[in-house]
Design a protein around this motif. Structure first.
Motif, PDB file in Angstrom:
ATOM      1  N   ASP A   1      43.778   4.439-133.864  1.00  0.00           N
ATOM      2  CA  ASP A   1      43.382   4.600-132.466  1.00  0.00           C
ATOM      3  C   ASP A   1      42.134   3.798-132.120  1.00  0.00           C
ATOM      4  O   ASP A   1      41.971   3.371-130.976  1.00  0.00           O
ATOM      5  CB  ASP A   1      43.148   6.087-132.159  1.00  0.00           C
ATOM      6  CG  ASP A   1      44.443   6.889-132.173  1.00  0.00           C
ATOM      7  OD1 ASP A   1      45.518   6.270-132.131  1.00  0.00           O
ATOM      8  OD2 ASP A   1      44.368   8.130-132.230  1.00  0.00           O
TER       9      ASP A   1
ATOM     10  N   ASN B   1      41.376   9.361-128.135  1.00  0.00           N
ATOM     11  CA  ASN B   1      41.320  10.090-129.407  1.00  0.00           C
ATOM     12  C   ASN B   1      40.124  11.018-129.280  1.00  0.00           C
ATOM     13  O   ASN B   1      39.068  10.618-128.781  1.00  0.00           O
ATOM     14  CB  ASN B   1      41.136   9.103-130.566  1.00  0.00           C
ATOM     15  CG  ASN B   1      41.055   9.790-131.918  1.00  0.00           C
ATOM     16  OD1 ASN B   1      40.119  10.531-132.202  1.00  0.00           O
ATOM     17  ND2 ASN B   1      42.039   9.527-132.776  1.00  0.00           N
TER      18      ASN B   1
ATOM     19  N   ASP C   1      44.583  13.609-134.359  1.00  0.00           N
ATOM     20  CA  ASP C   1      43.593  12.614-133.939  1.00  0.00           C
ATOM     21  C   ASP C   1      42.694  12.202-135.100  1.00  0.00           C
ATOM     22  O   ASP C   1      42.321  11.024-135.225  1.00  0.00           O
ATOM     23  CB  ASP C   1      42.744  13.162-132.798  1.00  0.00           C
ATOM     24  CG  ASP C   1      43.433  13.053-131.447  1.00  0.00           C
ATOM     25  OD1 ASP C   1      44.636  12.728-131.425  1.00  0.00           O
ATOM     26  OD2 ASP C   1      42.778  13.295-130.419  1.00  0.00           O
TER      27      ASP C   1
END
Length: 321
Positions: free
Chosen positions: A234, A242, A227
Motif C-alpha cells: 500500500d 491504509n 492493513d
C-alpha cells in the motif's frame, strides 16, 4: 517488524482457529472451475491463485459448511478478490468503470441471470452467475435483498476509493475507517453466515444495535490486520489508503510508530469485541441458536482473516511468498 507484530497479534487473539476439512479439495475444484469458465489466466496466474488459497479463506470463515456450499462460498470470495484486483492493479478500473460494473452486478443479483449490462460480461459475469445460483434459489427474498445491499455498499466503497486515488487525496483516520468498512467486503460475508448455517435471521435481529456493534468492530479488526499485512504494497500504490499510513500522516509520526499504534488499536478493539459478544441479550429460544451461529461467524471472519493472511501468498508476510 510488521511480520513480528502480526504474529504477536495472532498469538494474542482469543478466538479459536477453525478450518473446514473440505478447504483443500475445494481449492483444487476452484482452479479447474476458473479454467472452464474461460478466465484469462496463464500458468503463472493460476499458480498465484492457487498459492493465494481462497478456498482456505472461505474454509476458515465457514468451517462447518457442507462441501457443495463451501464451493459456492469459495466462488463468491474469488469473484470479490478478482474485482478487488481489477480496482487496485496499475491499469485499474476507472471510477466510471467501477460504477458501471456496480450497475451490472446489482442488476444480476436483483433480477437474475437474464439481466444484462454492457459493462458486465464475460468470464467474470459467468463466475458470479454460477456462484449466485444456489443462494438465490435457496434463500428468502429478504436475505437476497440484504446481501445485494451489502454488495452495493462494497462496490460504492471501491468507487469512492478510486475517486480519492484519482484525485490524489489521502483520507484522515476517521474517514478511512468508515471507507475501509465498505471496501473490506466483510459486510458481504456476514449474510453468507446465514447461507452456510441454514439459519437466516429476521431483519429486526440482524440489524439489532447489539449485533451491529459487533459487526462493525469485527470488520475493523479484520481490516486493520489486513492493513498491517499489506502495508508495504500500500505504501507503493494505495495513495494513503491504509490505516497505518493514515495514522502516520494524521499524528505526524514515523510509519514504524504508526504500526505500533495500529497494533495497540487492534488489541483494544479485540478486548471490546469479546466484551460485546458476552453482552448480547437473549432473543428468545427460537432465535438464540441462530444468533449464536451468526456471532460465531463474525468471530470466524476475524480469526480466519488473521490465519489466512499469514499463510496466503497474496501477502508478503506469508511464508514462501
Amino acid at each position: 517488524m510488521t511480520e513480528a507484530v502480526l504474529q504477536a497479534l495472532r498469538s494474542a487473539c482469543p478466538i479459536a482457529p477453525r478450518l473446514s476439512p473440505y478447504a483443500d479439495p475445494t481449492q483444487v475444484w476452484l482452479l479447474g472451475q476458473l479454467t472452464r469458465l474461460g478466465l484469462p489466466l496463464d500458468a503463472a496466474a493460476l499458480d498465484r491463485l492457487d498459492r493465494a488459497g481462497f478456498a482456505r479463506y472461505a474454509g476458515r470463515l465457514f468451517p462447518d459448511a457442507t462441501e457443495p456450499d463451501l464451493r459456492v462460498l469459495t466462488a463468491l470470495f474469488t469473484w470479490f478478490f478478482l474485482v478487488d484486483d481489477a480496482c487496485d492493479r496499475p491499469d485499474r478500473l476507472t471510477p466510471p468503470q467501477i460504477r458501471a460494473l456496480r450497475d451490472g452486478v446489482l442488476g444480476l443479483l436483483r433480477e437474475g441471470p437474464r439481466a444484462r449490462h454492457p459493462s458486465f460480461s464475460g468470464p467474470l459475469r459467468r463466475l458470479l452467475v454460477q456462484a449466485w445460483r444456489e443462494p438465490r434459489r435457496r434463500m428468502p427474498a429478504r436475505w437476497r435483498a440484504r446481501f445485494t445491499d451489502a454488495v452495493a455498499d462494497h462496490l460504492d466503497g471501491a468507487w469512492r476509493e478510486a475517486v480519492a486515488k484519482a484525485t490524489g487525496r489521502a483520507p484522515g483516520v476517521a474517514e478511512y475507517v468508515a471507507l475501509r468498512r465498505a471496501t473490506s467486503a466483510a459486510y458481504v460475508s456476514y449474510p453468507l453466515i446465514e447461507f452456510a448455517t441454514g439459519r437466516p435471521l429476521p431483519d429486526a435481529v440482524y440489524h439489532h444495535p447489539a449485533l451491529r456493534r459487533i459487526a462493525h468492530l469485527g470488520n475493523d479488526l479484520l481490516s486493520w490486520f489486513n492493513d498491517l499485512a499489506s502495508l508495504e504494497q500500500d505504501r507503493a500504490s494505495a495513495g494513503g489508503h491504509n490505516l497505518v499510513l493514515a495514522v502516520a500522516t494524521e499524528q505526524r509520526v514515523p510509519v514504524e510508530t504508526a504500526v505500533e499504534l495500529v497494533a495497540e488499536r487492534w488489541r483494544a478493539g479485540m478486548a471490546r469485541f469479546v466484551a460485546l459478544r458476552t453482552a448480547v441479550p437473549s432473543f428468545g429460544p427460537t432465535l438464540d441458536e441462530a444468533v449464536t451461529a451468526h456471532l460465531d461467524g463474525v468471530a470466524h471472519a476475524v480469526r480466519g482473516t488473521v490465519d489466512w493472511t499469514l499463510e496466503s501468498a497474496r501477502y508478503p508476510v506469508a511464508p514462501g511468498s
